[in-house]
Design an enzyme around this catalytic site. Structure first.
Site, short mmCIF file in Angstrom:
data_model
loop_
_atom_site.label_atom_id
_atom_site.label_comp_id
_atom_site.label_asym_id
_atom_site.label_seq_id
_atom_site.Cartn_x
_atom_site.Cartn_y
_atom_site.Cartn_z
N HIS A 362 -16.62 34.25 -22.75
CA HIS A 362 -17.79 35.07 -23.09
C HIS A 362 -17.51 36.55 -23.19
O HIS A 362 -18.43 37.34 -23.37
CB HIS A 362 -18.91 34.89 -22.06
N LYS A 553 -31.29 45.29 -22.69
CA LYS A 553 -30.10 44.52 -22.33
C LYS A 553 -29.47 45.23 -21.15
O LYS A 553 -29.89 46.32 -20.78
CB LYS A 553 -29.13 44.46 -23.51
N ARG A 554 -28.44 44.60 -20.53
CA ARG A 554 -27.72 45.30 -19.47
C ARG A 554 -27.26 46.67 -19.97
O ARG A 554 -26.93 46.84 -21.14
CB ARG A 554 -26.50 44.47 -19.03
N LYS A 559 -22.30 48.79 -24.93
CA LYS A 559 -23.54 48.46 -25.63
C LYS A 559 -24.18 49.72 -26.24
O LYS A 559 -25.10 49.64 -27.04
CB LYS A 559 -24.52 47.76 -24.70
N THR A 661 -27.48 37.57 -27.71
CA THR A 661 -28.48 36.51 -27.98
C THR A 661 -29.85 37.15 -28.13
O THR A 661 -30.72 36.59 -28.80
CB THR A 661 -28.50 35.46 -26.85
N LYS A 665 -33.26 36.54 -30.80
CA LYS A 665 -34.67 36.45 -30.38
C LYS A 665 -35.53 37.44 -31.15
O LYS A 665 -36.64 37.13 -31.57
CB LYS A 665 -34.78 36.71 -28.86
C1 26V Z 1 -18.39 41.28 -17.32
C2 26V Z 1 -18.04 42.45 -16.70
C3 26V Z 1 -17.27 42.41 -15.46
C4 26V Z 1 -16.56 43.67 -15.12
C5 26V Z 1 -17.23 44.95 -15.50
C6 26V Z 1 -18.07 44.95 -16.67
C7 26V Z 1 -18.43 43.65 -17.25
C8 26V Z 1 -19.16 43.62 -18.40
C9 26V Z 1 -19.50 42.46 -19.01
C10 26V Z 1 -19.12 41.27 -18.47
C11 26V Z 1 -19.52 40.07 -19.23
C12 26V Z 1 -19.69 38.86 -18.44
C13 26V Z 1 -19.82 37.69 -19.34
C14 26V Z 1 -21.06 37.77 -20.19
O1 26V Z 1 -22.16 37.84 -19.69
N1 26V Z 1 -20.88 37.73 -21.50
C15 26V Z 1 -21.99 37.70 -22.43
O2 26V Z 1 -22.18 36.33 -22.79
C16 26V Z 1 -23.25 36.16 -23.69
C17 26V Z 1 -23.41 34.68 -23.91
O3 26V Z 1 -22.30 34.16 -24.54
C18 26V Z 1 -22.97 36.91 -24.98
O4 26V Z 1 -24.08 36.76 -25.83
C19 26V Z 1 -22.72 38.38 -24.70
O5 26V Z 1 -22.34 39.04 -25.88
C20 26V Z 1 -21.64 38.53 -23.65
O6 26V Z 1 -21.49 39.88 -23.24
#
Ligand code: 26V
Length: 814
Positions: A362, A553-554, A559, A661, A665
Site C-alpha cells: 500500500h 485525508k491524513r 499529500k 480512495t 468517493k
Molecule cells: C505509512 C507511514 C509510516 C511512516 C511514516 C509516514 C507514513 C505514511 C503513510 C503510510 C501509509 C500506510 C499504508 C497506507 O495507509 N496506504 C494507503 O493505502 C490506501 C489503500 O490502498 C491507498 O489508497 C493510499 O493511497 C495509501 O496511502
C-alpha cells in the site's frame, strides 16, 4: 417498499415491537427514562437480530458445502458507524424510521449517537472495511481478522489552531454489534528458547518453549452484504493474561504488582498505532503483529483441520490475504505450525505457505517499509527468527543455483538488511511467502515493479499484479447521499444499486436541463446540511452557493495540503489587491489528522487554521474566500462532507499516493477532481474523460527527474511572483502576528529542500484552479461534468475490485 405497502406496515409494526422489547428486556429501561443512547442500543440490537439467522445460515453453508475460504488479515478495519449500513443492506431503513417515529424517536438523531468504530488510521483501514462489505455482497466465504483495540484512532481537537490528541473511547458504552466469544481463545507465546531433538529418522525437530503466554479472545461482528443474502464475520482478538492476577502478591499487599502481568498482556490490544510509531513503541507494535497473526492462523488451521483433517490440503481450501506487511510474520508462523507442529517436511510446507498467502503493498514511502531489528526478533520470536534465516538461506541458495552471483543483487533481495544494523525486511518476507503480490492502482503497481521490488520482479516476473482499489457504493452513495440516490433511483431505476454499471445510463441526462436542475438541487441540499455542520463545529458561516473545495485525508507532506494552503494565500492576496475583479466565491474545506509525533504535519494544520482566521475575518476578502478546518476527521464526517463537495483535491506529489480512495468517493458523488497524475487519479481520468477532470503538475517520471536535478527551489520561486508573495506573506508573519517566526522553518524547507515539489507544481496548480473557476461560472457546463463523473465511475466499486481478487488471486467463486 413504500409507506402504503401493506408489507411495509407489517414490518414497521414488527420492528416497533422488537425495538420496544430490546429496550425493556435488554436495556432494562422504560420509554420515559430511556436516553437517546438507550434507544440507539435497542435499535441496533433489533437490527442485529434481523441478520443473525442469515449469518448462521451463511456460516453453516460455508461448512456444509466445504467452500474455499478467504481470510483477510489486517491490523486495521476503519469501519465507522454500522447502524444505517446494516439497515440499508437489510432493506429496513424506511421501516425502521417509521417504527421509531411511532415510538417518538428520530432515526437521524440515533444515527449520530453511534460512535465510529475507528480501528484504522486511514486509507488502508478503510479499504479493509469496504472489502468486507464487498466480500459479503459477493457471497464469498470470507473472514476478516484483526485486533479489537480498546481505543481506536485518537480524537482530534483544534485549540488555537493546534492539533491536540485525546484517547478515543468507542467501547465506553458497550458495543451492540459484537458477539464476545469467551470460549474461543488461543495461547500466543513470546520469548523463551528453542529446543531441538534428533528424531528416529535422523531429522531434527524443533520445539519453541516461550517464556510468556498471552491469551487471545475472539469477538465477532457480523458483516452483512447487500440485500442481506450473505453474512460474513469480522473476528477481532482481544489480549488477556492467562491469570487475572497474582493472588500471592495481592494477598501480601502488593496490589499493583499483582496486576502487572495483566497490564502487560492487555497492553497488546489497548490502542491502535498511528502509522508512524516512535521507536519506544516498536516492541509493542511487533507484539501486536505477532499476536493477531498467530491467533488468526491457529483459528483458521483449527477450522481447516476440523473440516478436512489434512493440513496438506490447506492451500486447496484457504486463501490468506496480507493487508500490507503488518501480518507478514504469519508467513514464518505458518511454516512453524506446518513443520514443528504438524510434522510437514520443509519443502512441502513452503509450497503450501506460498500457495496460501498473497500480499498487498500500500505504499512506496521508504520510511513506511517495515523492518524489525534482528535482536528484537530473536528476543520475542526466537523460533521465527530461525525460520526466517532458513527461508533466506534456501532463497539465496536457489538464486545462486540459478546463476545469480552478483553480491549486490543477493544483498538487495536478502530477507536481512545488513546495512542499518541487521534487520528483517518484512516486505521481502511477504513477497517470498506469497504466490501473488499486488499494488493498489495501475501506476502504483508499475512503480512497485520498478522500485521496492525491482530485483524481485526480475526474478519472479509473474508475481506482481495490479488490483486497483474500489469503494463500497452502499456506504458512499446510497447511505451517505440519499438525495442523489433517490434521484438516481427515479431516473435510471433502483437496479443501479445492484449493478453500478447502470450508472452509465445517466450520460443521456448530462445535458438534460430538468435533470441538471435536480442533480444540482440534491447537491445544494447536501451543501446546506454541511454549512450547518460547519457552523456547529467551528462557528464559521459559509455560503452554500459558493464552490465547496475540499481536501480531507491524513495530513502528510506528500499529500500536499501545503500546496492548497499556499494557493489559498495567493488567492487571498489577489482578492485584496484587486477589489474590482469578481472572483467566484469559494469555501476551502480541510479536515484530517496528523500523527501525534509528526511535527511538520501538525504545523501545516496550524498554518491552515492561522490563514483561515485572517482570511475569514478580513472584510477586504469580501466573503469571496472562506477557509475552514473541521476537527476530528473520521468516517462519519467524511459521509457528510463528500456528498456536499464540488471540487475534490487529490494533489499528492506524483508517484507518492499509492491509490487514494477518497478520490473515487468524491467523483461518485458528483465532485470534479483537481489532481495530479498519481495513484488512481490516472484511472479516474481515463474513465471520466480529460474534459471532466482538472489535471496539473509533474508526472511521476518528471518528479523523479526533477528530484535528480535537485530540490533547491530558489530559482523556481524567483520565476513565480505569486508564489514568492505567498511565501513571503507567511514568512513575514502575516498569518501569525502573535509569533512572526512560526513558519520561518517551514518556508525555509520549501525554499531549500522542497522534496515534495510543492513549489515546482505551484503555477500549474494555480492555472488549473483558474480553469476550475471558469467552468464553475458556467453552471451548465459544470453540472454536465459533475453528472458525467457520477455516470462514469462505476468501475471503482469495491465489488469490481473484489471480483478481481477472487478470480486472479484467491481462486474463489464470486
Ligand atoms: C505509512 C507511514 C509510516 C511512516 C511514516 C509516514 C507514513 C505514511 C503513510 C503510510 C501509509 C500506510 C499504508 C497506507 O495507509 N496506504 C494507503 O493505502 C490506501 C489503500 O490502498 C491507498 O489508497 C493510499 O493511497 C495509501 O496511502
Amino acid at each position: 417498499m413504500t409507506a402504503h405497502d401493506p408489507s411495509h406496515a407489517t414490518t414497521v409494526a414488527a420492528l416497533k415491537s422488537e425495538v420496544q422489547r430490546r429496550l425493556t428486556y435488554t436495556i432494562g429501561k422504560d420509554n420515559a427514562s430511556a436516553s437517546p443512547r438507550d434507544w440507539f442500543v435497542a435499535t441496533a440490537l433489533a437490527a442485529r437480530d434481523r441478520l443473525v439467522e442469515s449469518w448462521l445460515a451463511s456460516t453453516k453453508r460455508n461448512y456444509v458445502e466445504d467452500r474455499r475460504r478467504v481470510y483477510y488479515l489486517s491490523l486495521e478495519f476503519l469501519v465507522g458507524r454500522i447502524l444505517i449500513d446494516t439497515l440499508t443492506n437489510l432493506g429496513l431503513t424506511a421501516a425502521m424510521r417509521d417504527a421509531l417515529a411511532e415510538l417518538g424517536v428520530d432515526l437521524e438523531k440515533l444515527r449520530e449517537v453511534e460512535p465510529d468504530a475507528a480501528l484504522g488510521n486511514g486509507g488502508l483501514g478503510r479499504l479493509a472495511a469496504c472489502f468486507m462489505d464487498s466480500m459479503a455482497t459477493l457471497d464469498i466465504a470470507a473472514m476478516g481478522y484483526g485486533i479489537r483495540y480498546d481505543h481506536g484512532l485518537f480524537r482530534q481537537t483544534i485549540k488555537d489552531g493546534w492539533q491536540h490528541e485525546y484517547p478515543e473511547d468507542w467501547l465506553s458504552f458497550g458495543n451492540a454489534w459484537q458477539f464476545p466469544r469467551p470460549e474461543i481463545t488461543y495461547d500466543v507465546g513470546f520469548g523463551g528458547h528453542v529446543e531441538s531433538a534428533r528424531l528416529a529418522d535422523g531429522m531434527l525437530a524443533h520445539v519453541w518453549v516461550p517464556a510468556e503466554t498471552i491469551v487471545a479472545v475472539a469477538y465477532d461482528t457480523p458483516v452483512v452484504g447487500w440485500r442481506g443474502r450473505h453474512v460474513n464475520t469480522l473476528r477481532l482478538w482481544s489480549a488477556r493474561a492467562p491469570d487475572p492476577l497474582r493472588l500471592d502478591a495481592f494477598n501480601q499487599g502488593d496490589h499493583v504488582g499483582a496486576l502487572t502481568e495483566q497490564v502487560r498482556a492487555e497492553a497488546i490490544s489497548k490502542v491502535l498505532y498511528p502509522s508512524d510509531a516512535t521507536p519506544a513503541g516498536q516492541e509493542l507494535r511487533l507484539r501486536q503483529e505477532y499476536f493477531f497473526a498467530a491467533a488468526s492462523l491457529q483459528d483458521l488451521v483449527r477450522r481447516h483441520m476440523k473440516q478436512s483433517g489434512d493440513i496438506r490440503k490447506l492451500a486447496d481450501k484457504v486463501a490468506i490475504q496480507l493487508n500490507d506487511t503488518h501480518p507478514a510474520i504469519g508467513v514464518a508462523e505458518l511454516m512453524r505450525l506446518l513443520v514443528d507442529v504438524h510434522g510437514v517436511d520443509w519443502t512441502e510446507a513452503w509450497r503450501i505457505t506460498q500457495a496460501t498467502f498473497s500480499y498487498t503493498n500500500h505504499t512506496l514511502l521508504p520510511e513506511a517499509l517495515e523492518t524489525w531489528p534482528v535482536w528484537l526478533m530473536e528476543k520475542l520470536l526466537p523460533r521465527h527468527m530461525q525460520i526466517i534465516y532458513l527461508i533466506n538461506a534456501m532463497h539465496l541458495d536457489g538464486l545462486r543455483a540459478q546463476g545469480v552471483s552478483d553480491a549486490n543483487v543477493l544483498a538487495a533481495v536478502s530477507l536481512i538488511d545488513e546495512h542499518h544494523g541487521r534487520a528483517v525486511r518484512m516486505g521481502h518476507l511477504a513477497f517470498l511467502g506469497s504466490h501473488k503480490v499486488n499494488g493498489v492502482s495501475a501506476l502504483h503497481s508499475e512503480l512497485v515493479k520498478e522500485t521496492v521490488f525491482r530485483d524481485f520482479h526480475r526474478l519472479y516476473p509473474d508475481r506482481i499484479v495490479n488490483k486497483t482499489n474500489g469503494v463500497t457504493f452502499r456506504r458512499w452513495l446510497l447511505e451517505a447521499n440519499p438525495a442523489l440516490s433517490g434521484l438516481l433511483a427515479e431516473t435510471i431505476g433502483p437496479a443501479v444499486f445492484d449493478d453500478p454499471t447502470k450508472l452509465v445510463e445517466l450520460e443521456r441526462f448530462a445535458d438534460d436541463e430538468a435533470f441538471q436542475h435536480r442533480f444540482m438541487a440534491a447537491k445544494r441540499a447536501n451543501k446546506d446540511r454541511l454549512a450547518a455542520t460547519i457552523f456547529d463545529s467551528v462557528a464559521v458561516r459559509v455560503d452554500p452557493a459558493a464552490l465547496f473545495d475540499v481536501q480531507i485525508k491524513r495530513i502528510h507532506e506528500y499529500k500536499r495540503q501545503l500546496l492548497n494552503v499556499l494557493e489559498a494565500v495567493a488567492l487571498y492576496l489577489d482578492i485584496v489587491a484587486q477589489p474590482a475583479r469578481d472572483f467566484p466565491p469559494r469555501v476551502k474545506i480541510f479536515a484530517g489528522k496528523a500523527a501525534a509525533s509528526y511535527h511538520q504535519a501538525k504545523l501545516i494544520i496550524k498554518l491552515a487554521n492561522d490563514v483561515a482566521q485572517v482570511v475569514n475575518a478580513d472584510p477586504a476578502a469580501r466573503g469571496l474566500l472562506k477557509i475552514v478546518f473541521l476537527p476530528n476527521y473520521n468516517v462519519s464526517l467524511a459521509e457528510k462532507i463528500i456528498p456536499a463537495a464540488d471540487l475534490s483535491e487529490q494533489i499528492s506529489t506524483a508517484g507518492m499516493e499509492a491509490s487514494g480512495t477518497g478520490n473515487m468517493k468524491f467523483a461518485l458523488n458528483g465532485a470534479l477532481t483537481i489532481g495530479t497524475l498519481d495513484g488512481a487519479n490516472v484511472e479516474i481520468r481515463e474513465r471520466v474523460g480529460d474534459d471532466n477532470i482538472f489535471i496539473f503538475g509533474l508526472t511521476a517520471q518528471q518528479v523523479e527527474e526533477s528530484r535528480a536535478r535537485g530540490i533547491d527551489a530558489r530559482e523556481t520561486i524567483a520565476t513565480s511572483p505569486r508564489l514568492a508573495a505567498a511565501l513571503d506573506a507567511i514568512a513575514r508573519g502575516m498569518f501569525s502576528p502573535d509569533d512572526k517566526h512560526r513558519y520561518a522553518q517551514l518556508v525555509d524547507t520549501l525554499t531549500y529542500y522542497d522534496h515534495f515539489l510543492v513549489t515546482k507544481d505551484f503555477d500549474s496548480y494555480c492555472a488549473a484552479q483558474r480553469r476550475v473557476d471558469a467552468r464553475w461560472r458556467d453552471t451548465k457546463a459544470w453540472t454536465r461534468a459533475a453528472i458525467l463523473n457520477t455516470a462514469r465511475v462505476a468501475w471503482f466499486s469495491s465489488d469490481r475490485t473484489i471480483r478481481e481478487y477472487a478470480e486472479e488471486i484467491w481462486k474463489v467463486e464470486a
